[in-house]
Scaffold this active site. Structure first.
Site, PDB file in Angstrom:
ATOM      1  N   GLY B  33       0.239  -1.755  -0.480  1.00 23.81           N
ATOM      2  CA  GLY B  33       0.205  -0.369   0.240  1.00 23.81           C
ATOM      3  C   GLY B  33       0.680   1.448   0.387  1.00 23.81           C
ATOM      4  O   GLY B  33       0.384   1.817  -0.795  1.00 23.81           O
ATOM      5  N   SER B  61      -7.600  -9.520  -3.240  1.00 21.88           N
ATOM      6  CA  SER B  61      -7.480  -8.161  -1.531  1.00 21.88           C
ATOM      7  C   SER B  61      -6.341  -7.531  -1.523  1.00 21.88           C
ATOM      8  O   SER B  61      -6.643  -6.074  -0.935  1.00 21.88           O
ATOM      9  CB  SER B  61      -7.417  -8.956  -0.432  1.00 21.88           C
ATOM     10  OG  SER B  61      -6.198  -9.376  -0.383  1.00 21.88           O
ATOM     11  N   GLN B  64      -7.278  -2.700  -3.746  1.00 25.87           N
ATOM     12  CA  GLN B  64      -8.457  -2.234  -3.085  1.00 25.87           C
ATOM     13  C   GLN B  64      -7.710  -0.249  -2.727  1.00 25.87           C
ATOM     14  O   GLN B  64      -8.141   0.670  -2.795  1.00 25.87           O
ATOM     15  CB  GLN B  64      -8.816  -2.872  -2.257  1.00 25.87           C
ATOM     16  CG  GLN B  64      -9.234  -1.315  -0.903  1.00 25.87           C
ATOM     17  CD  GLN B  64      -8.799  -1.406   0.190  1.00 25.87           C
ATOM     18  OE1 GLN B  64      -7.513  -1.681   0.447  1.00 25.87           O
ATOM     19  NE2 GLN B  64      -9.324  -1.139   1.071  1.00 25.87           N
ATOM     20  N   ARG B  65      -5.900  -1.042  -2.773  1.00 21.10           N
ATOM     21  CA  ARG B  65      -4.935  -0.128  -2.018  1.00 21.10           C
ATOM     22  C   ARG B  65      -3.860   0.243  -3.591  1.00 21.10           C
ATOM     23  O   ARG B  65      -2.937   1.361  -3.284  1.00 21.10           O
ATOM     24  CB  ARG B  65      -5.278   0.084  -0.944  1.00 21.10           C
ATOM     25  CG  ARG B  65      -3.987  -1.108  -0.833  1.00 21.10           C
ATOM     26  CD  ARG B  65      -4.866  -0.652   1.163  1.00 21.10           C
ATOM     27  NE  ARG B  65      -3.528  -2.300   2.059  1.00 21.10           N
ATOM     28  CZ  ARG B  65      -4.602  -3.326   1.718  1.00 21.10           C
ATOM     29  NH1 ARG B  65      -5.296  -3.669   0.748  1.00 21.10           N
ATOM     30  NH2 ARG B  65      -3.300  -4.503   2.227  1.00 21.10           N
ATOM     31  N   CYS B 180      -2.578  -4.583   8.234  1.00 24.61           N
ATOM     32  CA  CYS B 180      -4.108  -4.756   7.366  1.00 24.61           C
ATOM     33  C   CYS B 180      -4.579  -5.841   7.539  1.00 24.61           C
ATOM     34  O   CYS B 180      -6.353  -5.984   7.529  1.00 24.61           O
ATOM     35  CB  CYS B 180      -3.492  -3.758   6.022  1.00 24.61           C
ATOM     36  SG  CYS B 180      -2.612  -2.283   6.171  1.00 24.61           S
ATOM     37  N   CYS B 316      25.231 -13.425  -8.883  1.00 26.65           N
ATOM     38  CA  CYS B 316      24.489 -12.730  -9.520  1.00 26.65           C
ATOM     39  C   CYS B 316      24.689 -11.306  -9.022  1.00 26.65           C
ATOM     40  O   CYS B 316      25.447 -11.310  -9.357  1.00 26.65           O
ATOM     41  CB  CYS B 316      23.211 -13.139  -8.459  1.00 26.65           C
ATOM     42  SG  CYS B 316      23.455 -12.418  -6.779  1.00 26.65           S
TER      43      CYS B 316
END
Lengths: 77, 502
Positions: B33, B61, B64-65, B180, B316
């Site tokens: 978020g 879910s 939504q944000r 959250c 890497c």
């Protein structure tokens, strides 16, 4: 023992030589340098470094190379 | 730069400020978020290097944000999904993804590579880790947190200011604090708070205005109330953390030795295979025997491509992804796999050094003056080496000194050639070991060089500018002091004297 002695810059000018072959019996670099100065009195009191087989040495080191170079102060660049 | 014209139009930013933004390196921890809006604005603003670390995958879910993601991102790692969207938003920046958890073993190394850390996490474990790692690595942290309708923003560890530990000295017990998923949050709130974080980051980069250092900004989206609380620095706690954490890190290092291999040790292993787990487009490219490219994400389904009888050395970019890959390999029975402690660039440098050592001593001398064409061509030759970010060039020019009424017209150079080239070679090697250079070149004139002409040309290149400044000075001073070259200063009346370096 036969060695090649190389002179550079001002020292080449003083001795009138770029290199010479000398028969040297000295064990130490210091003695070798004295012998060279004896041969070329103009070198007396001149500032120079000594390289043996392209590596810097001082008067206490032993003579064990084939090529000795007398190098006046470096002034490259 | 057209993209940034509205930034450049601001007196506080201008071209100079925009360049600062594009030189900045920001690591965003957590692409949820808070991370989404922060990343979105930082990418749009042109922050040159963005790092995203998140182990989680996008779920329905989140949508939504978490505005960077859509239906097509479901099930994909957030760092990777975020990169995909941000690359479309701005393809002139580089975005590095770390699709795994931030932990003590990787935090310091990762923080080292960035200037500013953004904390967009949602759990105390990560927050304290970020706080402590930022203390050790001395990086500012732009912090935010959200709860239902309320958000908080602060800037920690900024110019020796207070840290998260000064606000909350010790972590709560596990389970004491909700996230959250348990309590719910109004979707627009992280949008507001994350945008505030992006704003703080940009002010830090631009060195303008004031930031929430020593302050905790609190915002309530339900009541529109906001207030600023002041935070006092707790030096004792900071010192305690430093001491404790360094001990812990040492402890971890000892435990991990068997997984991680230094470049020297890796190169000593005969017949080892090198597996590069970076994405195929990542640079620099590596040229080494027994080399395979398998991006980290494909490792689990590519196990049959790897010879289990050989030692496996995984490479890497920074030694983090390779560690994850080794974990996967070892879990699947490939016990002789090791992670290379440093990244590809370090390996490449070591390989180059090795070839350099066995290579013949170069002849540095050029007869006569060094022409400007020659210098220009040297620069042009480096345009294909795109890992270079900075060159530094020294040009020694023969000066018309006046000595006792006589003016120098030229210098005639002689040298003890073999020894001089040997010395130049030693200086090169020493410079490469002291500084992070991509390449270097030295040319010195022999014979006559007239006043105004160039007699010494030294050229150093590196990915980073700071290195080339230090390196060039070092090289030139070493040359002047150690190389048997002799200058004969020729005067206009044909007399001469022997040059002495000052």
């Amino acid at each position: 023992m036969k060695l090649t002695i190389k002179y550079f810059g001002l020292l080449a000018e003083i001795t009138g030589l770029e290199e010479e072959r000398l028969n040297i019996e000295n064990k130490k670099i210091g003695g070798l340098i004295d012998a060279i100065i004896n041969k070329h009195p103009g070198l007396k009191g001149r500032e120079f470094q000594i390289a043996q087989n392209k590596k810097m040495v001082n008067k206490e080191d032993l003579v064990n190379g084939e090529e000795i170079a007398l190098l006046p102060p470096f002034s490259g660049g | 730069m057209k993209r940034y014209s509205r930034h450049i139009a601001l007196n506080e930013i201008g071209i100079k400020g925009q360049n600062k933004i594009s030189n900045a390196k920001v690591l965003v921890v957590g692409a949820g978020g808070l991370g989404c809006p922060t990343l979105q604005y930082l990418a749009a603003a042109g922050v040159g290097t963005l790092g995203i670390i998140d182990f989680d995958v996008v779920e329905e879910s989140n949508l939504q944000r978490q505005v960077l993601y859509g239906k097509s991102s479901l099930g994909i790692n957030k760092a990777i999904a975020a990169k995909k969207r941000l690359e479309d938003l701005n393809d002139s920046i580089s975005i590095h993804t770390y699709p795994h958890k931030l932990d003590l073993s990787n935090a310091l190394e990762l923080f080292e590579a960035y200037d500013i850390i953004v904390d967009g996490t949602d759990n105390f474990e990560s927050r304290y880790l970020i706080c402590d790692a930022s203390i050790i690595s001395n990086k500012p942290v732009v912090f935010a947190s959200i709860y239902k309708f309320e958000g908080q923003v602060s800037v920690f560890n900024y110019q020796s200011g207070p840290t998260y530990r000064c606000l909350f000295p010790d972590p709560p017990l596990k389970g004491d604090a909700p996230n959250c998923s348990e309590t719910g949050v109004i979707g627009v709130l992280p949008g507001i708070i994350g945008s505030l974080q992006a704003n703080e980051v940009l002010k830090i980069i631009l060195e303008i205005g004031s930031v929430f250092s020593g302050q905790l900004y609190c915002y309530n989206s339900k009541t529109n109330e906001s207030q600023v609380l002041f935070i006092k620095k707790n030096q004792k706690k900071i010192d305690q953390i430093k001491k404790m954490l360094l001990k812990e890190i040492d402890h971890q290092k000892c435990q991990q030795d068997s997984v991680v291999l230094s470049i020297d040790d890796a190169l000593k292993k005969d017949n080892a295979i090198f597996i590069d787990v970076r994405d195929l487009h990542e640079r620099p490219t590596i040229n080494i025997k027994n080399y395979q490219q398998i991006p980290l994400i494909e490792i689990p389904k590519s196990l049959d491509k790897i010879n289990p009888k050989k030692d496996i050395i995984v490479i890497c970019q920074s030694g983090i992804r390779s560690k994850n890959a080794v974990q996967i390999l070892r879990d699947n029975g490939l016990k002789k796999s090791y992670s290379l402690s440093d990244g590809a660039a370090a390996l490449l440098k070591q390989l180059k050094n090795k070839t350099m050592k066995t290579s013949k001593i170069k002849n540095v001398f050029k007869e006569g003056a060094i022409s400007s064409d020659f210098i220009g061509e040297s620069i042009a030759k480096h345009q294909s080496k795109t890992d270079i970010g900075a060159h530094n060039i020294f040009l020694g020019q023969v000066r018309a000194d006046e000595i006792k009424g006589k003016t120098i017209r030229a210098i005639e150079y002689t040298a003890y050639n073999d020894m001089a080239n040997q010395k130049f070679h030693e200086i090169r090697e020493a410079t490469f070991s002291k500084f992070k250079l991509s390449c270097m070149h030295i040319y010195h004139s022999l014979g006559e060089v007239k006043v105004g002409e160039i007699c010494l040309f030294v050229f150093v290149s590196s990915p980073r500018r700071k290195e080339v400044f230090k390196a060039l000075e070092y090289v030139v001073e070493e040359i002047k002091a150690d190389v048997p070259v002799f200058g004969k200063e020729l005067f206009e009346d044909d007399s001469h004297q022997w040059k002495v370096n000052s």
